[in-house]
Design an enzyme around this catalytic site. Structure first.
Site, PDB file in Angstrom:
ATOM      1  N   ASP A   1     104.225 -14.121  19.299  1.00  0.00           N
ATOM      2  CA  ASP A   1     103.169 -13.276  18.833  1.00  0.00           C
ATOM      3  C   ASP A   1     102.973 -12.739  17.473  1.00  0.00           C
ATOM      4  OD1 ASP A   1     102.321 -13.526  21.572  1.00  0.00           O
ATOM      5  OD2 ASP A   1     103.292 -11.843  21.979  1.00  0.00           O
ATOM      6  N   GLU A   2     103.748 -13.619  16.313  1.00  0.00           N
ATOM      7  CA  GLU A   2     103.880 -13.220  15.035  1.00  0.00           C
ATOM      8  C   GLU A   2     102.714 -13.484  14.211  1.00  0.00           C
ATOM      9  OE1 GLU A   2     105.695 -15.524  16.668  1.00  0.00           O
ATOM     10  OE2 GLU A   2     107.859 -15.198  16.566  1.00  0.00           O
TER      11      GLU A   2
ATOM     12  N   LYS B   1     101.028 -16.804  14.618  1.00  0.00           N
ATOM     13  CA  LYS B   1     100.952 -18.208  14.289  1.00  0.00           C
ATOM     14  C   LYS B   1      99.459 -18.880  14.399  1.00  0.00           C
ATOM     15  CE  LYS B   1     103.656 -18.818  17.846  1.00  0.00           C
ATOM     16  NZ  LYS B   1     103.863 -17.313  18.096  1.00  0.00           N
TER      17      LYS B   1
ATOM     18  N   GLY C   1      99.527 -17.369  23.562  1.00  0.00           N
ATOM     19  CA  GLY C   1      98.493 -16.806  23.666  1.00  0.00           C
ATOM     20  C   GLY C   1      98.307 -16.529  21.872  1.00  0.00           C
ATOM     21  N   HIS C   2      97.369 -17.465  21.246  1.00  0.00           N
ATOM     22  CA  HIS C   2      97.113 -17.620  20.136  1.00  0.00           C
ATOM     23  C   HIS C   2      95.803 -16.914  19.509  1.00  0.00           C
ATOM     24  CE1 HIS C   2     100.654 -20.791  19.360  1.00  0.00           C
ATOM     25  NE2 HIS C   2     101.077 -19.750  20.162  1.00  0.00           N
TER      26      HIS C   2
ATOM     27  N   GLN D   1     105.721 -19.617  20.921  1.00  0.00           N
ATOM     28  CA  GLN D   1     106.493 -18.741  21.139  1.00  0.00           C
ATOM     29  C   GLN D   1     107.491 -18.530  19.939  1.00  0.00           C
ATOM     30  OE1 GLN D   1     106.421 -21.734  23.746  1.00  0.00           O
ATOM     31  NE2 GLN D   1     104.970 -20.177  24.457  1.00  0.00           N
TER      32      GLN D   1
ATOM     33  N   THR E   1      97.933 -13.080  26.303  1.00  0.00           N
ATOM     34  CA  THR E   1      97.941 -13.958  27.632  1.00  0.00           C
ATOM     35  C   THR E   1      97.854 -12.918  28.660  1.00  0.00           C
ATOM     36  OG1 THR E   1      99.165 -15.688  26.285  1.00  0.00           O
ATOM     37  CG2 THR E   1      99.413 -15.608  28.906  1.00  0.00           C
ATOM     38  N   THR E   2      98.913 -12.023  28.825  1.00  0.00           N
ATOM     39  CA  THR E   2      99.095 -11.187  29.919  1.00  0.00           C
ATOM     40  C   THR E   2      98.473  -9.637  29.870  1.00  0.00           C
ATOM     41  OG1 THR E   2     101.094 -10.552  28.950  1.00  0.00           O
ATOM     42  CG2 THR E   2     101.053 -12.336  30.875  1.00  0.00           C
TER      43      THR E   2
ATOM     44  N   ARG F   1     103.224  -4.656  24.137  1.00  0.00           N
ATOM     45  CA  ARG F   1     104.346  -5.397  23.537  1.00  0.00           C
ATOM     46  C   ARG F   1     105.315  -4.080  23.084  1.00  0.00           C
ATOM     47  NH1 ARG F   1     100.625  -8.846  20.018  1.00  0.00           N
ATOM     48  NH2 ARG F   1     100.105 -10.560  21.391  1.00  0.00           N
TER      49      ARG F   1
ATOM     50  N   ASP G   1      99.371  -4.887   7.063  1.00  0.00           N
ATOM     51  CA  ASP G   1      98.491  -3.693   6.773  1.00  0.00           C
ATOM     52  C   ASP G   1      98.809  -2.782   7.792  1.00  0.00           C
ATOM     53  OD1 ASP G   1      97.495  -6.083   8.379  1.00  0.00           O
ATOM     54  OD2 ASP G   1      96.315  -4.735   9.209  1.00  0.00           O
TER      55      ASP G   1
ATOM     56  N   GLY H   1      95.126  -8.467   7.571  1.00  0.00           N
ATOM     57  CA  GLY H   1      94.189  -8.042   8.723  1.00  0.00           C
ATOM     58  C   GLY H   1      94.143  -9.493   9.685  1.00  0.00           C
TER      59      GLY H   1
HETATM   60  P1  GDP Z   1     100.711 -15.914  17.953  1.00  0.00           P
HETATM   61  O1  GDP Z   1     101.038 -16.024  19.468  1.00  0.00           O
HETATM   62  O2  GDP Z   1     101.889 -15.903  17.015  1.00  0.00           O
HETATM   63  O3  GDP Z   1      99.570 -16.677  17.625  1.00  0.00           O
HETATM   64  O4  GDP Z   1     100.159 -14.232  17.845  1.00  0.00           O
HETATM   65  P2  GDP Z   1      99.159 -13.662  18.827  1.00  0.00           P
HETATM   66  O5  GDP Z   1      97.783 -13.867  18.489  1.00  0.00           O
HETATM   67  O6  GDP Z   1      99.785 -13.368  20.037  1.00  0.00           O
HETATM   68  O7  GDP Z   1      99.400 -11.859  18.092  1.00  0.00           O
HETATM   69  C1  GDP Z   1      99.319 -11.579  16.873  1.00  0.00           C
HETATM   70  C2  GDP Z   1      98.018 -10.681  16.885  1.00  0.00           C
HETATM   71  O8  GDP Z   1      97.977 -10.158  15.436  1.00  0.00           O
HETATM   72  C3  GDP Z   1      96.651 -11.257  17.014  1.00  0.00           C
HETATM   73  O9  GDP Z   1      95.928 -10.066  17.680  1.00  0.00           O
HETATM   74  C4  GDP Z   1      96.154 -11.327  15.588  1.00  0.00           C
HETATM   75  O10 GDP Z   1      94.668 -11.324  15.552  1.00  0.00           O
HETATM   76  C5  GDP Z   1      96.819 -10.165  14.888  1.00  0.00           C
HETATM   77  N1  GDP Z   1      96.895 -10.464  13.393  1.00  0.00           N
HETATM   78  C6  GDP Z   1      97.622 -11.847  12.723  1.00  0.00           C
HETATM   79  N2  GDP Z   1      97.719 -11.426  11.531  1.00  0.00           N
HETATM   80  C7  GDP Z   1      97.471 -10.152  11.255  1.00  0.00           C
HETATM   81  C8  GDP Z   1      97.329  -9.378  10.258  1.00  0.00           C
HETATM   82  O11 GDP Z   1      97.775  -9.615   9.094  1.00  0.00           O
HETATM   83  N3  GDP Z   1      97.024  -8.291  10.440  1.00  0.00           N
HETATM   84  C9  GDP Z   1      96.721  -7.653  11.454  1.00  0.00           C
HETATM   85  N4  GDP Z   1      96.238  -6.334  11.622  1.00  0.00           N
HETATM   86  N5  GDP Z   1      96.617  -8.208  12.576  1.00  0.00           N
HETATM   87  C10 GDP Z   1      96.944  -9.501  12.474  1.00  0.00           C
HETATM   88  P1  IMO Z   2     102.985 -17.147  21.783  1.00  0.00           P
HETATM   89  O1  IMO Z   2     103.040 -18.659  21.662  1.00  0.00           O
HETATM   90  C1  IMO Z   2     105.416 -13.734  23.241  1.00  0.00           C
HETATM   91  C2  IMO Z   2     108.125 -14.629  26.771  1.00  0.00           C
HETATM   92  C3  IMO Z   2     107.803 -14.079  27.890  1.00  0.00           C
HETATM   93  C4  IMO Z   2     109.044 -13.756  28.564  1.00  0.00           C
HETATM   94  C5  IMO Z   2     109.759 -14.957  28.260  1.00  0.00           C
HETATM   95  C6  IMO Z   2     109.820 -16.260  29.448  1.00  0.00           C
HETATM   96  O2  IMO Z   2     101.693 -16.588  21.875  1.00  0.00           O
HETATM   97  O3  IMO Z   2     103.958 -16.416  20.697  1.00  0.00           O
HETATM   98  P2  IMO Z   2     107.730 -17.751  30.157  1.00  0.00           P
HETATM   99  O4  IMO Z   2     106.500 -17.385  30.679  1.00  0.00           O
HETATM  100  O5  IMO Z   2     107.923 -18.526  29.000  1.00  0.00           O
HETATM  101  O6  IMO Z   2     108.785 -18.218  31.187  1.00  0.00           O
HETATM  102  O7  IMO Z   2     108.444 -16.036  29.759  1.00  0.00           O
HETATM  103  O8  IMO Z   2     109.032 -15.560  27.129  1.00  0.00           O
HETATM  104  N1  IMO Z   2     107.007 -15.527  26.114  1.00  0.00           N
HETATM  105  C7  IMO Z   2     106.375 -14.993  24.854  1.00  0.00           C
HETATM  106  N2  IMO Z   2     106.136 -13.895  24.351  1.00  0.00           N
HETATM  107  N3  IMO Z   2     104.656 -14.798  22.769  1.00  0.00           N
HETATM  108  C8  IMO Z   2     104.746 -15.919  23.606  1.00  0.00           C
HETATM  109  O9  IMO Z   2     103.901 -17.178  23.110  1.00  0.00           O
HETATM  110  C9  IMO Z   2     105.589 -16.203  24.540  1.00  0.00           C
HETATM  111  N4  IMO Z   2     105.640 -17.028  25.493  1.00  0.00           N
HETATM  112  C10 IMO Z   2     106.589 -16.641  26.542  1.00  0.00           C
HETATM  113  O10 IMO Z   2     107.051 -12.735  27.674  1.00  0.00           O
HETATM  114  O11 IMO Z   2     109.882 -12.648  27.846  1.00  0.00           O
HETATM  115 MG    MG Z   3     100.884 -14.796  21.255  1.00  0.00          MG
END
Ligand code: GDP
Ligand code: IMO
Ligand code: MG
Length: 408
Positions: free
Chosen positions: A21-22, A24, A48-49, A224, A300-301, A305, A333, A398
């Site tokens: 969830d960084e 990506k 969940g991207h 992940q 995703t869920t 966090r 931000d 943002g």
């Molecule tokens: P991923 O799984 O690595 O693709 O990340 P997720 O989509 O699960 O979670 C990242 C969240 O941060 C999402 O809601 C994005 O819209 C948000 N996001 C990404 N980059 C930024 C940023 O630079 N600033 C802010 N405020 N939100 C961001």
């Molecule tokens: P993205 O691609 C954050 C975590 C789950 C749990 C562990 C094992 O959006 O960054 P699993 O269902 O894979 O067997 O769960 O890994 N986890 C994630 N946490 N972002 C994800 O994907 C994740 N995919 C799995 O929360 O701790």
């Molecule tokens: Mg994610």
């Protein structure tokens, strides 16, 4: 921008440096505009991207986040585990948005299928664990268990009659866990998927190598994060796949020497969803503040966090394991209101040692130029560069596609 793009080379990977969830998805969306082909390598719909384009939010679980760029081939690689109804739903959502992804989607014949009963088994395994992992219950563990046991069913079987395999799986599942398979649902799911995706399943290894020979550029979207890697992560609180750049290459059948760059994605702080150690976690008011400002609820869920501070050791480890050549520091931000920002720099016994970085107390939202950032925000970025020895190329300010500083 041009300097940054030309430094990426023919094959580049976008890899999470923390616990997922960084951001990506957002980076993939932006960078993929400049690549010919976009590929996902490993994992499944546990991912969940999120991307936000023109104020509209899109969340991808299986399709690569670059898929909104018209005309670019998108590939789901052999290392993936695919829940077919979820994929069909994603394809449909795009269709409603006015985009038909099917003519440019290919799926590896070697990728494994996730059946509905894998999700039930995932939940059952969690229940049986003394200390749960907090999985996403998307059937990921069971899919990789079946794969390693060499009894998984792969995409190549999509067009075949697999009722015999399902029957023997049903017997074993019932004997071992007291669970049963709803064969009718599974067969209907397969039939629906066959009709839509039958023509997409192919040998993606040969396809990708064809692209390489033609000189096409390939962007790999990791899923992940490094600390969730099955080998190098915080085992056993990890996912079941290899989440590093090497894992992504293996998942796609691309050799290591083809990778020319790796963009490590790291939040300016840190989050984790699910159980397991999180040494720089902050609970209480500060944690809540980060969660609310950062919108830190699972894509995703929907789970809240866990939030905490950046840990330099995590980034150093991620840089080392993945060969990170550029950082994208995301969500800068979110720290705009902090007086002081603690950063973990190591340990004294079990205790994390923190250095305090002076906050900037000014809005960075939507900034696109490094020079516009407040001095202390620039210092924060330079601090990360110095501590990790890796340059920061991108800085998120943002959610929106355009809210990104391209530094070099
Ligand atoms: P991923 O799984 O690595 O693709 O990340 P997720 O989509 O699960 O979670 C990242 C969240 O941060 C999402 O809601 C994005 O819209 C948000 N996001 C990404 N980059 C930024 C940023 O630079 N600033 C802010 N405020 N939100 C961001
Ligand atoms: P993205 O691609 C954050 C975590 C789950 C749990 C562990 C094992 O959006 O960054 P699993 O269902 O894979 O067997 O769960 O890994 N986890 C994630 N946490 N972002 C994800 O994907 C994740 N995919 C799995 O929360 O701790
Ligand atoms: Mg994610």
């Amino acid at each position: 921008m041009q300097e940054f793009l030309s430094s990426l080379g023919q094959v580049s990977a976008i890899i999470g440096a923390q616990w997922g969830d960084e951001g990506k998805g957002k980076a993939t969306d932006i960078v993929s505009e400049h690549f010919d082909v976009i590929a996902r390598a490993c994992g499944g719909a546990n991912a969940g991207h999120t991307i936000v384009v023109d104020g509209q939010k899109h969340i991808f679980h299986l399709l690569p986040s670059g898929c909104l760029h018209e005309g670019k081939p998108v590939v789901l690689g052999a290392g993936m585990v695919i829940h077919l109804p979820t994929l069909l739903e994603e394809i449909n959502t795009l269709k409603e948005f006015g985009m038909d992804i099917l003519p440019r989607l290919t799926i590896s014949n070697e990728a494994h299928i996730i059946f509905d009963y894998y999700k039930e088994l995932d939940a059952k395994l969690e229940e049986l664990r003394e200390q749960g992992i907090g999985t996403t219950k998307r059937g990921i563990g069971p899919a990789y268990m079946e794969k390693a046991k060499r009894s998984g069913i792969r995409m190549e079987s999509l067009n075949k009659d697999i009722s015999g395999e399902l029957e023997s799986a049903a017997k074993e599942l019932n004997k071992t866990y007291g669970l049963s398979i709803n064969s009718d649902t599974e067969m209907t799911n397969l039939k629906n998927a066959q009709e839509v995706l039958g023509g997409c399943v192919t040998d993606t290894v040969t396809q990708l190598h064809g692209y390489l020979k033609e000189g096409k550029t390939i962007l790999i979207e990791g899923a992940q994060g490094t600390l969730l890697d099955i080998d190098h992560g915080t085992y056993p609180f990890v996912t079941s796949s290899s989440t590093t750049s090497s894992g992504a290459l293996q998942g796609l059948g691309i050799p290591p020497n083809a990778l020319k760059s790796c963009i490590g994605i790291a939040k300016a702080y840190c989050t984790r969803v699910g159980e397991g150690d999180f040494p720089t976690e902050v609970e209480g008011e500060a944690g809540d503040r980060l969660r609310e400002r950062g919108g830190e609820y699972g894509a995703t869920t929907g789970r809240p966090r866990r939030c905490g501070w950046l840990h330099i050791e995590d980034l150093q480890k991620a840089a080392m394991l993945n060969g990170i050549t550029h950082w994208n520091i995301t969500k800068l931000d979110v720290l705009d209101d902090e007086d002081e920002i603690p950063v973990g720099v190591g340990y004294n016994g079990d205790e994390v040692i923190y250095e305090q970085i002076q906050g900037w107390k000014a809005s960075t939202v939507g900034m696109t130029k490094f020079d516009e950032l407040p001095q202390n925000a620039q210092r924060y970025i330079k601090y990360i560069e110095e501590k990790t020895g890796v340059p920061v190329a991108l800085i998120g300010t943002g959610q929106g596609r355009e809210e990104m500083i391209i530094k070099s």
